[in-house]
Design an enzyme around this catalytic site. Structure first.
Site, PDB file in Angstrom:
ATOM      1  N   LYS A  45       0.861  -1.180   0.000  1.00  0.00           N
ATOM      2  CA  LYS A  45       0.000   0.000   0.000  1.00  0.00           C
ATOM      3  C   LYS A  45       0.900   1.234   0.000  1.00  0.00           C
ATOM      4  O   LYS A  45       1.962   1.240   0.627  1.00  0.00           O
ATOM      5  CB  LYS A  45      -0.887   0.000   1.256  1.00  0.00           C
ATOM      6  CG  LYS A  45      -1.722   1.273   1.453  1.00  0.00           C
ATOM      7  CD  LYS A  45      -2.739   1.493   0.349  1.00  0.00           C
ATOM      8  CE  LYS A  45      -3.471   2.841   0.514  1.00  0.00           C
ATOM      9  NZ  LYS A  45      -4.352   3.132  -0.651  1.00  0.00           N
ATOM     10  N   SER A  70     -12.693   5.615  -2.443  1.00  0.00           N
ATOM     11  CA  SER A  70     -12.104   6.854  -1.942  1.00  0.00           C
ATOM     12  C   SER A  70     -11.509   6.554  -0.582  1.00  0.00           C
ATOM     13  O   SER A  70     -12.002   6.991   0.459  1.00  0.00           O
ATOM     14  CB  SER A  70     -13.145   7.970  -1.847  1.00  0.00           C
ATOM     15  OG  SER A  70     -12.510   9.167  -1.428  1.00  0.00           O
ATOM     16  N   MET A  71     -10.447   5.734  -0.610  1.00  0.00           N
ATOM     17  CA  MET A  71      -9.816   5.258   0.628  1.00  0.00           C
ATOM     18  C   MET A  71      -9.157   6.421   1.389  1.00  0.00           C
ATOM     19  O   MET A  71      -9.187   6.462   2.614  1.00  0.00           O
ATOM     20  CB  MET A  71      -8.770   4.193   0.308  1.00  0.00           C
ATOM     21  CG  MET A  71      -9.307   2.983  -0.460  1.00  0.00           C
ATOM     22  SD  MET A  71     -10.527   2.039   0.463  1.00  0.00           S
ATOM     23  CE  MET A  71      -9.475   1.260   1.681  1.00  0.00           C
ATOM     24  N   GLY A  72      -8.542   7.337   0.648  1.00  0.00           N
ATOM     25  CA  GLY A  72      -7.892   8.481   1.289  1.00  0.00           C
ATOM     26  C   GLY A  72      -6.535   8.156   1.886  1.00  0.00           C
ATOM     27  O   GLY A  72      -6.151   8.718   2.913  1.00  0.00           O
ATOM     28  N   CYS A 131      -2.622   9.632  -6.559  1.00  0.00           N
ATOM     29  CA  CYS A 131      -3.761   9.359  -5.672  1.00  0.00           C
ATOM     30  C   CYS A 131      -4.871  10.380  -5.915  1.00  0.00           C
ATOM     31  O   CYS A 131      -4.641  11.582  -5.800  1.00  0.00           O
ATOM     32  CB  CYS A 131      -3.370   9.405  -4.202  1.00  0.00           C
ATOM     33  SG  CYS A 131      -4.837   9.165  -3.163  1.00  0.00           S
ATOM     34  N   GLY A 220     -11.303  -1.560 -12.672  1.00  0.00           N
ATOM     35  CA  GLY A 220     -11.968  -2.717 -13.262  1.00  0.00           C
ATOM     36  C   GLY A 220     -12.261  -2.562 -14.745  1.00  0.00           C
ATOM     37  O   GLY A 220     -11.601  -1.795 -15.452  1.00  0.00           O
TER      38      GLY A 220
HETATM   39  O1  RRO Z   1      -5.885   5.435  -0.898  1.00  0.00           O
HETATM   40  C1  RRO Z   1      -6.538   5.801  -1.908  1.00  0.00           C
HETATM   41  O2  RRO Z   1      -7.615   6.424  -1.809  1.00  0.00           O
HETATM   42  C2  RRO Z   1      -6.079   5.551  -3.262  1.00  0.00           C
HETATM   43  C3  RRO Z   1      -4.785   5.794  -3.687  1.00  0.00           C
HETATM   44 BR1  RRO Z   1      -3.415   6.333  -2.549  1.00  0.00          BR
HETATM   45  C4  RRO Z   1      -4.449   5.618  -5.065  1.00  0.00           C
HETATM   46  O3  RRO Z   1      -3.330   5.844  -5.516  1.00  0.00           O
HETATM   47  N1  RRO Z   1      -5.439   5.209  -5.908  1.00  0.00           N
HETATM   48  C5  RRO Z   1      -6.699   4.969  -5.488  1.00  0.00           C
HETATM   49  O4  RRO Z   1      -7.553   4.600  -6.298  1.00  0.00           O
HETATM   50  N2  RRO Z   1      -7.001   5.128  -4.155  1.00  0.00           N
END
Ligand code: RRO
Length: 312
Positions: A45, A70-72, A131, A220
């Site tokens: 990650k 939208s992990m952030g 990101c 995807g």
């Molecule tokens: O962590 C995320 O929201 C994220 C990252 Br860092 C990225 O490079 N690409 C993505 O789709 N999500």
């Protein structure tokens, strides 16, 4: 005997398939599962200097044709991943792994890369310039001026193998401009592509993820044509010392075959790995080998980059 082995930055991998950063790579346990699967290697990650909680949940949703997230940038911080990679260098000295990283600012990126440079890490570093999900922070590689400044500063001190993770570009002029910048630096690879930023997926009358009112990176099946275009555009434009890693829309051996045909030397699996687990690596490898066998190709060099055009 058909082989899907490959090399990146002079390091050998017995399979060209691996995870895409962000999927199955947050913890050591997840990384070990990828490592011990049919994948050729793993990437962590994307690490920031310190632990980050990331955006509020729900923040990742599989959908019929792909995924939205939208992990952030949630992650366990640089030291967590670097310590694990240093352990693996002792226990598995014949394998090479990838460390993904980026700072929350250019200054933090330099702090992180200087720590990696000063460490005993012998693997490959991927700097994530794409990101799409940290509120208020634009995707770095859409800003060519900032990108060039970062690369010029990085290569003043960073001498280990380094590549960059790119967002998808959608204009021929942008392919030309981006490639002209990358060709000035001793990059080992570019990885095309990160998710297509800031899509919106709706079920009934609602978004499906909480952050940013539902806007998130799309992965995807939706993104394969864009991913292939980016892989091939950079394959055509970059100096041969800069290899291409292909990422985006890899569900089947046929998808991996197309990435390699477009010029990829390594192929990453994101959304499909999230949906199917590490068994996806063996399935996709078997499917890719069957295609190669049918066509009489023994290794990836036999067809890499050999996409055919329609003449006249
Ligand atoms: O962590 C995320 O929201 C994220 C990252 Br860092 C990225 O490079 N690409 C993505 O789709 N999500």
């Amino acid at each position: 005997m058909v082989s899907t082995s490959t090399q990146i930055a002079g390091f050998a991998f017995d399979n060209c398939l691996m995870n895409a950063a962000g999927v199955a790579c947050m913890t050591k346990e997840e990384l070990a599962e990828v490592k011990d699967s049919a994948a050729g290697t793993f990437v962590t990650k994307t690490a920031t200097l310190e632990f980050r909680q990331g955006n509020p949940e729900p923040r990742y949703q599989d959908v019929p044709l792909g995924s939205i997230n939208s992990m952030g940038l949630p992650n366990n911080g640089l030291d967590y991943y670097l310590d694990y990679l240093l352990e693996l260098q002792e226990s598995e000295p014949n394998r090479t792994f990838f460390l993904s990283l980026v700072g929350m600012s250019p200054e933090e990126t330099h702090t992180i890369l200087k720590k990696v440079q000063a460490s005993d890490f012998k693997g490959i570093t991927e700097l994530n310039l794409s990101c799409p999900n940290v509120p208020g922070k634009p995707q770095i590689a859409y800003d060519f001026e900032t990108t060039e400044k970062i690369l010029s500063e990085v290569f003043a001190y960073f001498t280990k193998p380094l590549g960059i993770k790119l967002p998808p570009y959608f204009d021929i002029v942008h392919f030309d401009q981006a490639a002209a910048i990358f060709n000035k630096y001793p990059l080992k690879f570019v990885n095309c592509v990160n998710s297509i930023g800031n899509g919106l997926y709706i079920e009934d009358e609602s978004v499906v993820i909480r952050p940013k009112n539902g806007f998130g990176g799309i992965g995807g099946q939706y993104i394969k044509p864009t991913a292939l275009a980016n892989v091939h555009a950079f394959y055509q434009r970059l100096k041969p010392e800069i290899q291409i890693i292909g990422t985006g829309g890899v569900l089947t051996g046929r998808d991996a075959f197309e990435h390699i045909l477009c010029g990829a030397s390594m192929v990453q699996v994101g959304t499909t790995l999230h949906k199917e687990g590490v068994a996806a690596f063996e399935r996709i490898t078997t499917e890719l080998k069957a295609i190669m066998e049918e066509k009489g190709y023994e290794n990836l060099e036999d067809f890499r980059g050999k996409l055919k055009y329609i003449e006249e």
